[in-house]
Design a protein around this motif. Structure first.
Motif, PDB file in Angstrom:
ATOM      1  N   ARG A   1     -86.189  40.011-123.821  1.00 49.43           N
ATOM      2  CA  ARG A   1     -87.108  39.845-124.758  1.00 49.43           C
ATOM      3  C   ARG A   1     -86.908  41.113-125.918  1.00 49.43           C
ATOM      4  O   ARG A   1     -87.120  42.211-125.669  1.00 49.43           O
ATOM      5  CB  ARG A   1     -88.526  39.703-124.422  1.00 49.43           C
TER       6      ARG A   1
ATOM      7  N   ARG B   1     -87.832  40.584-136.570  1.00 50.01           N
ATOM      8  CA  ARG B   1     -88.211  39.833-137.726  1.00 50.01           C
ATOM      9  C   ARG B   1     -88.153  40.873-138.923  1.00 50.01           C
ATOM     10  O   ARG B   1     -88.634  41.967-138.961  1.00 50.01           O
ATOM     11  CB  ARG B   1     -89.869  39.424-137.345  1.00 50.01           C
TER      12      ARG B   1
ATOM     13  N   ASP C   1     -84.895  34.682-124.829  1.00 47.06           N
ATOM     14  CA  ASP C   1     -86.491  34.762-124.588  1.00 47.06           C
ATOM     15  C   ASP C   1     -86.879  35.146-126.191  1.00 47.06           C
ATOM     16  O   ASP C   1     -86.461  34.753-126.899  1.00 47.06           O
ATOM     17  CB  ASP C   1     -86.963  36.148-123.565  1.00 47.06           C
ATOM     18  N   ILE C   2     -88.408  35.347-126.069  1.00 45.69           N
ATOM     19  CA  ILE C   2     -89.005  35.677-127.311  1.00 45.69           C
ATOM     20  C   ILE C   2     -88.045  36.620-128.032  1.00 45.69           C
ATOM     21  O   ILE C   2     -87.579  37.862-127.661  1.00 45.69           O
ATOM     22  CB  ILE C   2     -90.352  36.363-127.332  1.00 45.69           C
ATOM     23  N   GLY C   3     -87.543  36.172-129.434  1.00 50.85           N
ATOM     24  CA  GLY C   3     -86.970  37.026-130.286  1.00 50.85           C
ATOM     25  C   GLY C   3     -85.588  37.106-130.053  1.00 50.85           C
ATOM     26  O   GLY C   3     -84.749  38.017-130.694  1.00 50.85           O
TER      27      GLY C   3
ATOM     28  N   ARG D   1     -78.990  23.382-123.199  1.00 51.16           N
ATOM     29  CA  ARG D   1     -79.659  24.877-122.752  1.00 51.16           C
ATOM     30  C   ARG D   1     -80.784  25.027-124.131  1.00 51.16           C
ATOM     31  O   ARG D   1     -81.732  25.555-123.539  1.00 51.16           O
ATOM     32  CB  ARG D   1     -78.704  25.617-122.814  1.00 51.16           C
TER      33      ARG D   1
ATOM     34  N   THR E   1     -85.978  24.422-122.049  1.00 47.28           N
ATOM     35  CA  THR E   1     -87.373  24.892-121.378  1.00 47.28           C
ATOM     36  C   THR E   1     -88.238  24.079-122.019  1.00 47.28           C
ATOM     37  O   THR E   1     -89.063  23.532-121.391  1.00 47.28           O
ATOM     38  CB  THR E   1     -87.611  26.352-122.057  1.00 47.28           C
TER      39      THR E   1
ATOM     40  N   SER F   1     -94.177  27.963-132.304  1.00 42.89           N
ATOM     41  CA  SER F   1     -93.103  27.296-132.895  1.00 42.89           C
ATOM     42  C   SER F   1     -91.566  27.645-132.866  1.00 42.89           C
ATOM     43  O   SER F   1     -90.972  27.632-133.761  1.00 42.89           O
ATOM     44  CB  SER F   1     -93.728  27.160-134.550  1.00 42.89           C
ATOM     45  N   GLY F   2     -91.457  28.439-131.827  1.00 41.97           N
ATOM     46  CA  GLY F   2     -90.220  28.736-131.521  1.00 41.97           C
ATOM     47  C   GLY F   2     -89.339  27.949-130.547  1.00 41.97           C
ATOM     48  O   GLY F   2     -89.675  26.640-130.429  1.00 41.97           O
ATOM     49  N   ASN F   3     -88.490  28.486-129.727  1.00 42.41           N
ATOM     50  CA  ASN F   3     -87.623  27.597-129.044  1.00 42.41           C
ATOM     51  C   ASN F   3     -88.318  26.648-127.895  1.00 42.41           C
ATOM     52  O   ASN F   3     -87.903  25.367-128.278  1.00 42.41           O
ATOM     53  CB  ASN F   3     -86.463  28.666-128.287  1.00 42.41           C
ATOM     54  N   VAL F   4     -88.986  27.129-127.315  1.00 47.24           N
ATOM     55  CA  VAL F   4     -89.760  26.411-126.525  1.00 47.24           C
ATOM     56  C   VAL F   4     -90.792  25.333-126.822  1.00 47.24           C
ATOM     57  O   VAL F   4     -90.557  24.084-126.787  1.00 47.24           O
ATOM     58  CB  VAL F   4     -90.500  27.223-125.283  1.00 47.24           C
TER      59      VAL F   4
ATOM     60  N   SER G   1     -98.048  33.410-135.316  1.00 45.12           N
ATOM     61  CA  SER G   1     -99.036  34.450-135.004  1.00 45.12           C
ATOM     62  C   SER G   1     -99.767  34.691-136.190  1.00 45.12           C
ATOM     63  O   SER G   1    -100.736  35.428-136.240  1.00 45.12           O
ATOM     64  CB  SER G   1     -98.330  35.827-134.686  1.00 45.12           C
TER      65      SER G   1
ATOM     66  N   ARG H   1     -92.007  30.562-141.585  1.00 49.66           N
ATOM     67  CA  ARG H   1     -93.456  30.168-140.858  1.00 49.66           C
ATOM     68  C   ARG H   1     -93.849  28.897-140.871  1.00 49.66           C
ATOM     69  O   ARG H   1     -93.461  28.151-141.502  1.00 49.66           O
ATOM     70  CB  ARG H   1     -94.259  31.285-141.610  1.00 49.66           C
TER      71      ARG H   1
ATOM     72  N   ALA I   1     -96.113  30.125-126.738  1.00 46.33           N
ATOM     73  CA  ALA I   1     -96.190  31.149-127.393  1.00 46.33           C
ATOM     74  C   ALA I   1     -95.915  32.275-126.630  1.00 46.33           C
ATOM     75  O   ALA I   1     -94.751  32.928-126.533  1.00 46.33           O
ATOM     76  CB  ALA I   1     -97.229  31.278-128.396  1.00 46.33           C
TER      77      ALA I   1
ATOM     78  N   ALA J   1     -94.895  28.722-122.099  1.00 47.29           N
ATOM     79  CA  ALA J   1     -94.831  30.249-122.049  1.00 47.29           C
ATOM     80  C   ALA J   1     -94.972  30.731-120.667  1.00 47.29           C
ATOM     81  O   ALA J   1     -95.372  29.887-119.717  1.00 47.29           O
ATOM     82  CB  ALA J   1     -95.841  30.755-123.208  1.00 47.29           C
ATOM     83  N   ASN J   2     -94.834  31.992-120.655  1.00 41.66           N
ATOM     84  CA  ASN J   2     -95.183  32.632-119.286  1.00 41.66           C
ATOM     85  C   ASN J   2     -96.277  33.242-119.455  1.00 41.66           C
ATOM     86  O   ASN J   2     -96.802  34.135-120.241  1.00 41.66           O
ATOM     87  CB  ASN J   2     -93.890  33.608-118.941  1.00 41.66           C
TER      88      ASN J   2
HETATM   89  P1  NDP Z   1     -89.482  32.369-129.669  1.00 40.87           P
HETATM   90  O1  NDP Z   1     -89.149  33.680-130.309  1.00 40.87           O
HETATM   91  O2  NDP Z   1     -88.478  31.419-130.068  1.00 40.87           O
HETATM   92  O3  NDP Z   1     -90.832  31.900-130.182  1.00 40.87           O
HETATM   93  C1  NDP Z   1     -91.993  32.322-129.869  1.00 40.87           C
HETATM   94  C2  NDP Z   1     -93.254  31.778-130.608  1.00 40.87           C
HETATM   95  O4  NDP Z   1     -94.289  32.258-129.925  1.00 40.87           O
HETATM   96  C3  NDP Z   1     -93.112  32.118-132.262  1.00 40.87           C
HETATM   97  O5  NDP Z   1     -93.626  31.119-132.726  1.00 40.87           O
HETATM   98  C4  NDP Z   1     -94.095  33.334-132.240  1.00 40.87           C
HETATM   99  O6  NDP Z   1     -94.611  33.552-133.483  1.00 40.87           O
HETATM  100  C5  NDP Z   1     -95.027  32.923-131.233  1.00 40.87           C
HETATM  101  N1  NDP Z   1     -95.704  34.282-130.783  1.00 40.87           N
HETATM  102  C6  NDP Z   1     -95.078  35.062-130.261  1.00 40.87           C
HETATM  103  N2  NDP Z   1     -95.955  36.208-129.839  1.00 40.87           N
HETATM  104  C7  NDP Z   1     -97.192  35.792-130.504  1.00 40.87           C
HETATM  105  C8  NDP Z   1     -98.466  36.289-130.497  1.00 40.87           C
HETATM  106  N3  NDP Z   1     -98.744  37.555-130.064  1.00 40.87           N
HETATM  107  N4  NDP Z   1     -99.383  35.443-130.849  1.00 40.87           N
HETATM  108  C9  NDP Z   1     -99.039  34.250-131.418  1.00 40.87           C
HETATM  109  N5  NDP Z   1     -97.928  33.672-131.455  1.00 40.87           N
HETATM  110  C10 NDP Z   1     -96.910  34.238-130.779  1.00 40.87           C
HETATM  111  O7  NDP Z   1     -89.555  32.642-128.093  1.00 40.87           O
HETATM  112  P2  NDP Z   1     -89.602  31.334-127.077  1.00 40.87           P
HETATM  113  O8  NDP Z   1     -89.986  30.010-127.611  1.00 40.87           O
HETATM  114  O9  NDP Z   1     -88.284  31.280-126.275  1.00 40.87           O
HETATM  115  O10 NDP Z   1     -90.522  31.967-125.849  1.00 40.87           O
HETATM  116  C11 NDP Z   1     -91.967  31.409-126.013  1.00 40.87           C
HETATM  117  C12 NDP Z   1     -92.422  31.491-124.645  1.00 40.87           C
HETATM  118  O11 NDP Z   1     -91.582  30.767-123.627  1.00 40.87           O
HETATM  119  C13 NDP Z   1     -92.370  33.190-123.908  1.00 40.87           C
HETATM  120  O12 NDP Z   1     -93.698  33.215-123.196  1.00 40.87           O
HETATM  121  C14 NDP Z   1     -91.256  33.095-123.038  1.00 40.87           C
HETATM  122  O13 NDP Z   1     -91.172  33.993-122.201  1.00 40.87           O
HETATM  123  C15 NDP Z   1     -91.191  31.675-122.434  1.00 40.87           C
HETATM  124  N6  NDP Z   1     -90.029  31.193-121.966  1.00 40.87           N
HETATM  125  C16 NDP Z   1     -88.874  31.134-122.815  1.00 40.87           C
HETATM  126  C17 NDP Z   1     -87.845  30.471-122.306  1.00 40.87           C
HETATM  127  C18 NDP Z   1     -86.674  30.144-123.008  1.00 40.87           C
HETATM  128  O14 NDP Z   1     -85.769  29.482-122.379  1.00 40.87           O
HETATM  129  N7  NDP Z   1     -86.454  30.682-124.253  1.00 40.87           N
HETATM  130  C19 NDP Z   1     -87.791  30.113-120.853  1.00 40.87           C
HETATM  131  C20 NDP Z   1     -89.124  30.262-119.905  1.00 40.87           C
HETATM  132  C21 NDP Z   1     -90.005  30.491-120.592  1.00 40.87           C
HETATM  133  P3  NDP Z   1     -94.252  34.847-134.442  1.00 40.87           P
HETATM  134  O15 NDP Z   1     -93.030  34.276-135.066  1.00 40.87           O
HETATM  135  O16 NDP Z   1     -95.338  34.709-135.464  1.00 40.87           O
HETATM  136  O17 NDP Z   1     -94.319  35.867-133.609  1.00 40.87           O
END
Ligand code: NDP
Length: 444
Positions: free
Chosen positions: A94, A134, A166-168, A206, A210, A239-242, A263, A288, A318, A343-344
């Protein structure tokens, strides 16, 4: 906390001061384990709980890199190799400014039980950095990844420890990390990282796994009530990968996904989220959700709480502790039927209790989002056999893994007298498999 668990938990607090997220994750697992310890006294004799809370190895790295202005920047890198009883350490990296040792340990601890639930031969680990991708240029991200891998490479390997995203950390970052690993080691060791690009050892599905897996799991939960996703109103945070691929699969199964967030706020699109537009904005332009809203003529609520929206199904996708008690009350008042964590640990403990008290079907992340790491293990299988499977075949494997995890959680919860409690089912089923392997392998 009951009986013999309390002093062990106190010891975890003492030995890991200031790591609130790690404490929360351990407490949540411990709260399910009292009946397991009664049934299996050998776990206490072998000090399984004390050992399982102590990572096998914790690595902290200095990661220096040079930004586009020529200034030296320093970040901190982490890899926590938590438990290898079932296989090589496996878990994502992450990159987010909030990352510190306590976050990596909470994620690594959860990963042990999640990986156990997948039924695949993988141990638990996690890593990352307080680096914030970012606003950084591609060249800056590349220099950071190369520096991170220059330190990390000596600790990982296809039989040792296999990081992923993972995130980022998405395809771009995995590419830079893999390139540097290959360059330093002079080996094309595909199985050292997962989430790779399709032309250089990655697996179909892949990217989607998730989010798809979370929706498959939610669908199985609805199935226990003879219900389906058809016509359901779904709200997904992130609005990320998951989040994006959870939205896609939910729509493919007939649901209407009306909201996503980041966020800075949430977007409400009553016509249904348009997957191609959100992918364009987030994956290609790195924009965004407000950009999405503008393009679609949808409503953007700056700093809004997405859980104030009415939903039949809520999928927090998220980050940790994003769904608190007040949000849970809003969702319950709106008639939510299913909450499945993409998410976790996105749900706070009091919110989780509120859902359970209200009879809402609730799936913890270690079960519902396990499809990501399970498909990473399928990527490792394809790498080991120098093969590449079709999308349909890989998705079928993912779906059957999610069905099995659901069944395992449901039957375990029932066996321990808590039918419908997926939290207890996931914790107990995940834990006992690892505990039995640790006993078989002796005191190590
Ligand atoms: P991404 O980086 O692709 O997306 C994360 C998303 O969550 C973004 O939209 C981000 O918005 C938002 N976010 C992150 N932090 C915050 C915050 N503090 N408040 C509000 N929004 C937030 O990550 P993933 O989609 O990969 O991961 C999301 C979750 O899923 C995490 O908990 C991760 O551990 C879990 N996960 C992921 C897996 C994977 O395969 N990728 C597998 C299993 C679990 P912003 O851009 O504004 O920060």
């Amino acid at each position: 906390m009951e009986g013999q668990l309390a002093p062990i938990f106190d010891q975890v607090l003492r030995r890991n001061p200031g790591e609130a997220e790690f404490h929360q994750a351990v407490r949540e697992v411990f709260e399910s384990l009292a009946p397991v310890l009664t049934k299996n006294p050998e776990y206490a004799d072998a000090a399984i709980l004390e050992r399982i809370c102590e990572p096998e190895r914790q690595i902290i790295l200095r990661v220096p890199w040079v930004d586009d202005q020529g200034h030296v920047q320093i970040n901190r890198g982490f890899r926590v190799e938590f438990n290898s009883a079932l296989g090589p350490f496996k878990g994502g990296l992450r990159f987010h400014p909030s990352v510190y040792l306590g976050i990596v340990k909470f994620l690594g601890f959860e990963q042990i039980f999640k990986n156990s639930l997948t039924g695949m031969p993988i141990g638990g680990g996690k890593g990352g950095s307080d680096f914030d991708p970012r606003g950084k240029s591609d060249a800056e991200v590349m220099r950071f990844c190369q520096s991170f891998m220059t330190e990390l490479y000596r600790h990982i390997g296809e039989y040792t420890d296999v990081p992923a995203g993972d995130i980022g950390v998405g395809g771009r970052e995995i590419g830079y990390l893999f390139g540097q690993y290959k360059r330093i080691t002079n080996r094309y060791e595909s199985g050292v990282l997962t989430g790779k690009g399709l032309s250089w050892g990655g697996s179909l599905v892949r990217t989607e796994a998730t989010g798809y897996g979370t929706v498959f799991f939610a669908n199985e939960m609805l199935g226990t009530k003879n219900d389906t996703l058809e016509g359901k109103r779904v709200v997904i945070s992130g609005s990320g990968n998951v989040a994006i691929y959870a939205a896609q699969k939910a729509q493919q199964l007939g649901a209407n996904v009306v909201a996503l967030s980041d966020s800075s706020g949430y977007v409400l699109d009553e016509k249904g989220i348009d997957i191609e537009t959100i992918r364009q904005v987030k994956e290609i332009e790195r924009g965004r959700v407000s950009d999405y809203a503008e393009r679609r003529g949808a409503q953007f609520v700056a700093k809004g709480n997405i859980w104030e929206l009415q939903a039949d199904i809520a999928l927090p996708c998220a980050t940790q502790n994003e769904l608190d008690l007040d949000s849970a009350k809003l969702l319950i008042a709106g008639g939510v039927k299913v909450v499945a964590e993409g998410a976790n640990m996105p749900t706070t403990p009091d919110a989780l209790a509120a859902f359970q008290d209200a009879g809402v079907l609730f799936a913890p992340g270690k079960a519902a989002n396990a499809g990501g790491v399970a498909t990473s293990a399928l990527e490792m299988q394809q790498n080991a056999s120098r093969d590449a499977w079709t999308f349909d075949y890989t998705e079928q494997r993912l779906q059957s893994i999610m069905k099995n995890i659901h069944k395992n959680c449901a039957t375990t919860a029932e066996k321990y007298g808590q039918p419908g409690n997926y939290v207890a089912g996931a914790n107990i089923a995940g834990f006992t498999k690892v505990a039995d392997a640790m006993i078989a392998q002796g005191v190590i």
